[in-house]
Design an enzyme around this catalytic site. Structure first.
Site, PDB file in Angstrom:
ATOM      1  N   THR A 142      -5.091  -0.772   6.851  1.00  0.00           N
ATOM      2  CA  THR A 142      -6.412  -1.303   7.208  1.00  0.00           C
ATOM      3  C   THR A 142      -6.452  -1.541   8.712  1.00  0.00           C
ATOM      4  O   THR A 142      -5.646  -2.319   9.241  1.00  0.00           O
ATOM      5  CB  THR A 142      -6.671  -2.608   6.449  1.00  0.00           C
ATOM      6  N   LEU A 197      -6.876  -0.713  -3.271  1.00  0.00           N
ATOM      7  CA  LEU A 197      -6.133  -1.271  -4.402  1.00  0.00           C
ATOM      8  C   LEU A 197      -5.937  -2.774  -4.242  1.00  0.00           C
ATOM      9  O   LEU A 197      -5.862  -3.310  -3.140  1.00  0.00           O
ATOM     10  CB  LEU A 197      -4.800  -0.553  -4.589  1.00  0.00           C
ATOM     11  N   ARG A 198      -5.915  -3.439  -5.396  1.00  0.00           N
ATOM     12  CA  ARG A 198      -5.702  -4.891  -5.421  1.00  0.00           C
ATOM     13  C   ARG A 198      -4.298  -5.176  -5.898  1.00  0.00           C
ATOM     14  O   ARG A 198      -3.803  -4.494  -6.812  1.00  0.00           O
ATOM     15  CB  ARG A 198      -6.679  -5.552  -6.404  1.00  0.00           C
ATOM     16  N   LYS A 228      15.268  -2.548   3.053  1.00  0.00           N
ATOM     17  CA  LYS A 228      14.248  -2.160   2.087  1.00  0.00           C
ATOM     18  C   LYS A 228      14.564  -0.785   1.489  1.00  0.00           C
ATOM     19  O   LYS A 228      14.497  -0.579   0.275  1.00  0.00           O
ATOM     20  CB  LYS A 228      12.904  -2.092   2.809  1.00  0.00           C
ATOM     21  N   CYS A 235      -5.138  -9.889   2.624  1.00  0.00           N
ATOM     22  CA  CYS A 235      -6.212  -8.953   2.982  1.00  0.00           C
ATOM     23  C   CYS A 235      -7.488  -9.656   3.422  1.00  0.00           C
ATOM     24  O   CYS A 235      -7.928  -9.482   4.555  1.00  0.00           O
ATOM     25  CB  CYS A 235      -6.480  -8.034   1.800  1.00  0.00           C
ATOM     26  N   GLY A 268      -7.532 -16.187  -0.882  1.00  0.00           N
ATOM     27  CA  GLY A 268      -6.378 -16.080   0.011  1.00  0.00           C
ATOM     28  C   GLY A 268      -5.832 -14.677  -0.028  1.00  0.00           C
ATOM     29  O   GLY A 268      -6.543 -13.719  -0.343  1.00  0.00           O
ATOM     30  N   LYS A 307      -3.027 -15.154  -6.118  1.00  0.00           N
ATOM     31  CA  LYS A 307      -3.806 -14.802  -7.310  1.00  0.00           C
ATOM     32  C   LYS A 307      -2.807 -14.404  -8.396  1.00  0.00           C
ATOM     33  O   LYS A 307      -1.608 -14.244  -8.102  1.00  0.00           O
ATOM     34  CB  LYS A 307      -4.797 -13.686  -7.012  1.00  0.00           C
ATOM     35  N   VAL A 317       0.834  -1.206   0.000  1.00  0.00           N
ATOM     36  CA  VAL A 317       0.000   0.000   0.000  1.00  0.00           C
ATOM     37  C   VAL A 317       0.867   1.254   0.000  1.00  0.00           C
ATOM     38  O   VAL A 317       0.684   2.155  -0.824  1.00  0.00           O
ATOM     39  CB  VAL A 317      -0.963  -0.018   1.216  1.00  0.00           C
ATOM     40  N   ASP A 344      10.682   4.084   5.771  1.00  0.00           N
ATOM     41  CA  ASP A 344      10.523   2.752   6.362  1.00  0.00           C
ATOM     42  C   ASP A 344      11.662   2.556   7.361  1.00  0.00           C
ATOM     43  O   ASP A 344      12.761   3.081   7.157  1.00  0.00           O
ATOM     44  CB  ASP A 344      10.585   1.678   5.269  1.00  0.00           C
TER      45      ASP A 344
HETATM   46  C1  UGA Z   1      -8.448  -7.143  -1.857  1.00  0.00           C
HETATM   47  C2  UGA Z   1      -9.554  -6.183  -2.325  1.00  0.00           C
HETATM   48  O1  UGA Z   1     -10.093  -6.641  -3.565  1.00  0.00           O
HETATM   49  C3  UGA Z   1      -9.004  -4.762  -2.503  1.00  0.00           C
HETATM   50  O2  UGA Z   1     -10.060  -3.878  -2.848  1.00  0.00           O
HETATM   51  C4  UGA Z   1      -8.387  -4.314  -1.167  1.00  0.00           C
HETATM   52  O3  UGA Z   1      -7.819  -3.023  -1.252  1.00  0.00           O
HETATM   53  C5  UGA Z   1      -7.281  -5.294  -0.765  1.00  0.00           C
HETATM   54  O4  UGA Z   1      -7.865  -6.624  -0.646  1.00  0.00           O
HETATM   55  C6  UGA Z   1      -6.716  -4.836   0.551  1.00  0.00           C
HETATM   56  O5  UGA Z   1      -7.443  -4.815   1.540  1.00  0.00           O
HETATM   57  O6  UGA Z   1      -5.563  -4.401   0.583  1.00  0.00           O
HETATM   58  P1  UGA Z   1      -6.408  -8.414  -3.045  1.00  0.00           P
HETATM   59  O7  UGA Z   1      -6.230  -9.117  -1.739  1.00  0.00           O
HETATM   60  O8  UGA Z   1      -5.218  -7.828  -3.717  1.00  0.00           O
HETATM   61  O9  UGA Z   1      -7.461  -7.211  -2.886  1.00  0.00           O
HETATM   62  O10 UGA Z   1      -7.022  -9.483  -4.041  1.00  0.00           O
HETATM   63  P2  UGA Z   1      -8.417  -9.767  -4.759  1.00  0.00           P
HETATM   64  O11 UGA Z   1      -8.301  -9.509  -6.204  1.00  0.00           O
HETATM   65  O12 UGA Z   1      -9.540  -9.121  -4.062  1.00  0.00           O
HETATM   66  O13 UGA Z   1      -8.509 -11.355  -4.563  1.00  0.00           O
HETATM   67  C7  UGA Z   1      -8.510 -11.957  -3.267  1.00  0.00           C
HETATM   68  C8  UGA Z   1      -8.689 -13.456  -3.364  1.00  0.00           C
HETATM   69  O14 UGA Z   1     -10.006 -13.779  -3.797  1.00  0.00           O
HETATM   70  C9  UGA Z   1      -7.741 -14.166  -4.342  1.00  0.00           C
HETATM   71  O15 UGA Z   1      -7.262 -15.350  -3.747  1.00  0.00           O
HETATM   72  C10 UGA Z   1      -8.622 -14.487  -5.544  1.00  0.00           C
HETATM   73  O16 UGA Z   1      -8.188 -15.618  -6.260  1.00  0.00           O
HETATM   74  C11 UGA Z   1      -9.958 -14.737  -4.851  1.00  0.00           C
HETATM   75  N1  UGA Z   1     -11.140 -14.520  -5.725  1.00  0.00           N
HETATM   76  C12 UGA Z   1     -11.413 -13.288  -6.208  1.00  0.00           C
HETATM   77  C13 UGA Z   1     -11.983 -15.583  -6.019  1.00  0.00           C
HETATM   78  O17 UGA Z   1     -11.775 -16.737  -5.575  1.00  0.00           O
HETATM   79  N2  UGA Z   1     -13.091 -15.354  -6.805  1.00  0.00           N
HETATM   80  C14 UGA Z   1     -13.380 -14.126  -7.280  1.00  0.00           C
HETATM   81  O18 UGA Z   1     -14.420 -13.992  -7.974  1.00  0.00           O
HETATM   82  C15 UGA Z   1     -12.518 -13.069  -6.990  1.00  0.00           C
END
Ligand code: UGA
Length: 432
Positions: A121, A153-154, A35, A260, A257, A320, A11, A30
């Site tokens: 968070t 953000l993802r 880092k 987050c 997983g 992911k 982040v 940091d």
């Molecule tokens: C998530 C949120 O989507 C962000 O908006 C948030 O800012 C972030 O957490 C955070 O709190 O920092 P992220 O953890 O990067 O983002 O990943 P996601 O794209 O949300 O995916 C999370 C998990 O859900 C992955 O393991 C993915 O494979 C799984 N997933 C996602 C599914 O199994 N099915 C789906 O339809 C979507």
């Protein structure tokens, strides 16, 4: 504007680089000397598409720099962003000691009116605690505001998510802070929602938990589909056309997983319990997600009958695609369960091999998907990398001992897999 970004994790680093990109002067701080030295040498501590180029460009143009010292970096700052880790403790609660340390340091070293922005968070009421901490240690009574500005953000699309957000949440009390935050985010031209700090904090936990709920919901629907021979992809498509439901986060799979969802779910549950609220839904969301990984391993059992003594090729280790992050990745539990059942596991991931080396024990790491398939009795897909969707399936078939694929991310069309002569198992769709 001058920004001091404290914390250079996913982040902090992305947010700092992006704020520099839209014209601010940013110092990323940091306390991890390695880092900071890595960043000063122009190397990224994480893999995130587009980040490295953006960091290099903004360092060159002197809008972005790195430092070990909060004291030096907040001297001229208008904003101090707190983006340090809030890791889970064993009871599920968030460890806020890094946030508290940073708040104390800011209080001691700030020189003029400062807006302190909580970006990590955190559970509801953390802003209140940050405010109290700063009041206590800010002996010279320098004026300040504390704002909650959660990040959405993802990983894998973080730069784009920052620059083109769906919304910007600003939880602030004073008009001065609201107006400064409005100016700071103005160039992004995104909808801004102004709330009180507590509501902003809840928006973050409630959003992540809701998305996790959608995933566990569709995974449960997938299990029904499997029982009756229906197709969960078609069900999700049909549901998703309803604008109130929407198709996103309705992709069934072998579980969610990352650092987050699992962590924030736990933290939201913990704070609910502390406040005397039974948030039963979230307990179920967590349980469904754990069960989904076991259910997936049962599919491998269904495909192989006896796992003991078999070689299983695993494709995808990151939690992911487009990230090297393996924290709370479903692959870790799935591989452990396969090993407990006596499988020899050989695995491949396009980016996270270095992390895999640290996290996985007894797994042969291979250089390509084809190498992971070579001599395996079954190929298991855990992460939906585009590279896997584009594999030469004829070649994969030749590599495998038996043409068996268990797909945890529904990457392929079952009819095509059947035509190609695979035994193909996926999630919420009939096996072929
Ligand atoms: C998530 C949120 O989507 C962000 O908006 C948030 O800012 C972030 O957490 C955070 O709190 O920092 P992220 O953890 O990067 O983002 O990943 P996601 O794209 O949300 O995916 C999370 C998990 O859900 C992955 O393991 C993915 O494979 C799984 N997933 C996602 C599914 O199994 N099915 C789906 O339809 C979507």
């Amino acid at each position: 504007m001058n920004i001091c970004m404290i914390g250079t994790g996913y982040v902090g680093l992305v947010t700092g680089a992006c704020f520099a990109e839209i014209g601010n002067n940013v110092i990323c701080v940091d306390n991890d000397a390695r880092k900071i030295s890595t960043l000063k040498k122009g190397r990224m501590p994480i893999y995130e598409p587009g980040l490295e180029e953006m960091v290099h460009k903004n360092v060159r143009q002197k809008r972005l720099s790195f430092s070990l010292s909060i004291a030096d970096s907040i001297r001229d700052a208008h904003f101090a962003f707190i983006a340090v880790g809030t890791p889970p403790r064993s009871d599920g609660s968030a460890d806020l000691s890094y946030v508290e340390n940073v708040a104390r340091e800011i209080a001691v070293h700030m020189k003029k009116y400062l807006i302190i922005v909580e970006k990590s968070t955190v559970p509801v009421e953390t802003c209140e605690w940050v405010k109290r901490t700063i009041l206590r240690y800010n002996k010279r009574k320098i004026p300040f505001d504390v704002v909650s500005n959660p990040e959405f953000l993802r990983e894998g699309t973080a730069v784009k998510d920052f620059l083109q957000p769906d919304r910007i949440i600003i939880g602030a009390e004073s008009e001065k802070a609201k107006s400064a935050m409005r100016d700071l985010y103005g160039p992004l031209k995104a909808p801004m929602v102004f709330t009180d700090p507590k509501s902003a904090e809840i928006i973050k936990h409630a959003s992540n938990s809701f998305l996790a709920t959608k995933i566990s919901y569709i995974n449960s629907v997938a299990n029904i589909c499997e029982k009756v021979g229906a197709n969960v992809e078609q069900v999700a498509e049909g549901m998703g056309y309803d604008a109130r439901i929407a198709r996103s986060f309705l992709s069934a799979g072998c579980g969610f997983g990352g650092f987050c969802f699992p962590k924030d779910l736990e933290a939201f549950l913990w704070i609910s319990k502390k406040l005397g609220v039974d948030f039963h839904i979230l307990e179920t969301v967590r349980r469904v997600n754990e069960d989904q990984k076991t259910h997936f391993v049962h599919k491998v059992e269904e495909a192989l009958w006896i796992i003991q003594g078999k070689t299983v090729g695993v494709l995808g280790l990151a939690f992911k695609p487009n990230t090297d992050d393996m924290r709370f990745a479903p692959s870790i539990d799935i591989i452990r369960m396969l090993q407990e059942r006596g499988a020899a596991v050989q695995a491949y991931d396009p980016i996270s091999m270095a992390n895999a080396r640290k996290v996985l024990k007894g797994v042969k790491l291979k250089d390509s998907a084809y190498e992971a398939a070579k001599g395996a009795d079954c190929l298991v897909i855990v992460t939906d990398w585009q590279e896997f969707a584009e594999m030469d399936l004829e070649k994969i078939k030749k590599c495998l001992n038996h043409p068996t694929v268990v797909d945890g991310r529904n990457l392929f069309d079952p009819a095509r897999m059947k035509r190609l002569g695979f035994h193909y198992y996926s999630i919420g769709r009939p096996a072929v």
